[in-house]
Scaffold this active site. Sequence first.
Site, mmCIF file in Angstrom:
data_model
loop_
_atom_site.group_PDB
_atom_site.id
_atom_site.type_symbol
_atom_site.label_atom_id
_atom_site.label_comp_id
_atom_site.label_asym_id
_atom_site.label_seq_id
_atom_site.Cartn_x
_atom_site.Cartn_y
_atom_site.Cartn_z
ATOM 1 N N ARG A 32 1.156 -1.238 -0.110
ATOM 2 C CA ARG A 32 0.444 -0.542 -0.236
ATOM 3 C C ARG A 32 0.589 1.171 0.338
ATOM 4 N NH1 ARG A 32 -4.298 -1.389 4.346
ATOM 5 N NH2 ARG A 32 -5.632 -4.003 3.054
ATOM 6 N N SER B 285 -7.773 -1.263 0.824
ATOM 7 C CA SER B 285 -8.518 -1.698 1.552
ATOM 8 C C SER B 285 -10.127 -0.206 2.468
ATOM 9 C CB SER B 285 -8.494 -2.534 2.996
ATOM 10 O OG SER B 285 -9.215 -2.666 4.007
ATOM 11 N N HIS B 286 -9.755 0.085 3.462
ATOM 12 C CA HIS B 286 -10.259 0.783 4.195
ATOM 13 C C HIS B 286 -9.857 1.914 4.250
ATOM 14 C CE1 HIS B 286 -7.350 -0.916 7.081
ATOM 15 N NE2 HIS B 286 -7.357 0.545 7.790
ATOM 16 N N ASP C 246 -16.630 -2.125 4.129
ATOM 17 C CA ASP C 246 -15.344 -0.850 4.220
ATOM 18 C C ASP C 246 -15.288 -0.434 2.801
ATOM 19 O OD1 ASP C 246 -13.788 -3.266 4.154
ATOM 20 O OD2 ASP C 246 -12.372 -2.733 3.870
ATOM 21 N N ASP D 52 -13.011 -2.053 0.908
ATOM 22 C CA ASP D 52 -13.391 -3.682 -0.779
ATOM 23 C C ASP D 52 -14.435 -4.753 0.253
ATOM 24 O OD1 ASP D 52 -11.396 -4.346 2.266
ATOM 25 O OD2 ASP D 52 -10.013 -5.628 0.785
ATOM 26 N N ASP E 9 -14.300 -6.458 3.032
ATOM 27 C CA ASP E 9 -14.443 -7.754 3.822
ATOM 28 C C ASP E 9 -14.792 -7.209 5.603
ATOM 29 O OD1 ASP E 9 -11.676 -5.426 3.843
ATOM 30 O OD2 ASP E 9 -10.784 -7.004 3.865
ATOM 31 N N ARG E 10 -14.554 -5.972 5.572
ATOM 32 C CA ARG E 10 -15.011 -5.510 7.185
ATOM 33 C C ARG E 10 -16.720 -5.037 7.260
ATOM 34 N NH1 ARG E 10 -9.529 -2.887 9.259
ATOM 35 N NH2 ARG E 10 -8.323 -3.029 8.552
ATOM 36 N N THR F 10 -2.320 -10.328 14.518
ATOM 37 C CA THR F 10 -2.835 -9.773 13.301
ATOM 38 C C THR F 10 -3.149 -10.224 11.998
ATOM 39 O OG1 THR F 10 -3.958 -8.200 14.648
ATOM 40 C CG2 THR F 10 -3.701 -7.523 12.547
ATOM 41 N N SER G 75 -10.611 -5.767 14.468
ATOM 42 C CA SER G 75 -10.806 -4.189 13.013
ATOM 43 C C SER G 75 -11.538 -4.257 12.706
ATOM 44 C CB SER G 75 -9.312 -3.990 12.665
ATOM 45 O OG SER G 75 -8.921 -5.259 12.012
ATOM 46 N N LYS H 201 -12.199 -11.952 4.791
ATOM 47 C CA LYS H 201 -12.730 -11.954 5.892
ATOM 48 C C LYS H 201 -13.705 -11.040 5.140
ATOM 49 C CE LYS H 201 -9.966 -8.157 7.256
ATOM 50 N NZ LYS H 201 -8.341 -8.473 6.573
ATOM 51 N N ARG I 188 -1.325 1.656 17.958
ATOM 52 C CA ARG I 188 -2.398 0.732 18.336
ATOM 53 C C ARG I 188 -2.783 0.054 19.935
ATOM 54 N NH1 ARG I 188 -5.644 1.402 13.553
ATOM 55 N NH2 ARG I 188 -4.725 0.535 11.818
#
Length: 551
Positions: free
Chosen positions: A26, A121-122, A285, A287, A289-290, A352, A373, A384, A504
């Site tokens: 990314r 992703s997000h 989100d 993509d 998956d969340r 993770t 997450s 996911k 985090r």
Amino acid sequence: MENGVKLTDLPSQPFGDQQPGTSGLRKKVTVFQQPGYLENFVQALFDQLHGPGQSAAGQTLVLGGDGRYYNRVAIQTLLRMAVARGYDRVLVGQGGILSTPAVSAVIRRQRASGGIILSASHNPGGPAGDFGIKYNGANGGPAPESLTSAVYQRTRSIDHYLSCDLPAVGIDQLGSQTLGQTVVEVIDPVADHAAVLRELFDFDAIRALFARGFRLRYDAMWAVGGPYARALLEGELGAPAGTVVHATPLEDFGGLHPDPNPVNAAELVACLFAADGPDMGAASDGDADRNMVLGRGFVVAPSDSLAVLAAHAHLVPGYRQGLAGVARSMPTSTAVDRVASALGIPCHETPTGWKFFGNLLDAGQVTLCGEESYGTGSNHLREKDGLWAVLFWLNLVAVTGESVEQLVRGLWRAHGRCVYSRHDYEAIPLAQAERLISELRASLPALAGQTIAGQTIAWADDFAYTDPVDGSRSERQGVRLVLADSSRVVLRLSGTGTEGATLRVYLERHEPDPARHDLPLQQALAPLAALAEAVARICHHTGRDQPDVMT
């Protein structure tokens, strides 16, 4: 050049900054727009998959993304390189669209050799936003660390890439075209994923739920989940038109941050807390998956969501035979551990990253898995799956007659409430973040038995994981501070952003007393936040006296 295939020199500068993380590569769009940057990564990937100079004949590649800015440009680059490499077939989502769970579904149902997902992703999109690429293997799941590390090393040594001269390939109409020896097939992006979901859930019960007047608001956040949610929820299950909002994928996500949490989905939260709000809310989100799930006036923590699904899985057709086991990422709350103990099934704690669930799923050791997450999934795919989670909740509401809030409070009554929050300190300069973690790790041996900020630490460590399937070892996966009453503080650096580092901090306290289940979240966890600050000296290292985001 022979038969349209050509070798192109790569820029001479090394690509040493592009090491893929657990979620692929990314970077900012502007980085991917550098000449040869994307090509370098793809050439290195193909070299590792097939061998330098070797053909991909006989293999099928799945290709699609979340529709963010640069998605369509990148797809044309990848098609030229896949044709040059000799793939038998490339399956492309119509319009370049495929959600991350849909890619996993297509790979598995079409018996493809693997797939490339174009998504960050997000993370925000648009010309000034982020872009990403990752590879999923033949099981439909993210590439293992052994492959991503090998790809990174290969990017540092190659000096050319293989492509071919092609006009822009049409990707907006369903159908097939032959380019050289490769058949490029533009496929319905929803079909395979929908077929998998139909096999799992009681669609008749969900239709009846909507027919009784049940109201859902699904916020797709102008991202790729919109077409999937509309096709199933409104098109097949009878939810009223307009149930799915922000449903058309936009290259910049409408200026929104497509991360489904109460901060970024504030409009959805406000709707569910309104006097005339719907019965249930959900968001996915970038993509898809969340997921985030809400009841009327009630926010469901993702750790609690996983635990509720595990506790009631036997009520859903696809899981009626029971669960082989469950798995959670280490920072995720221990709510599902308590459910697993009551069910008499194993609960695995992993680092993770969804790839760590893949071996457990493939080996049949777990059925459900999840991350704090907002990611949950099962053995139906190797990713996911946001829409899957929403359908699971709808199925439970339909067959139990209980509301979202009632299902969660039932979990708390049975197992106590795992009061839980995540504090994010974003875009910290990398050197500062690494210094914080380094000093924290160095202090660990002396922390056990100490009372700091009024809290006595029973033990502390830097989480390490040995995969029970293949024996691989992952070190330094997050610092854990555990108190005698099982309360936890976890600190780790996240690699999902594209600027600096995100610290985090995860806070968890188990509360068995129902009279205390409704204490304000941050108030209940304030002593643990104070402990985290005292031990890690976050303000000292970052200059921040509070997190950027608390969820």
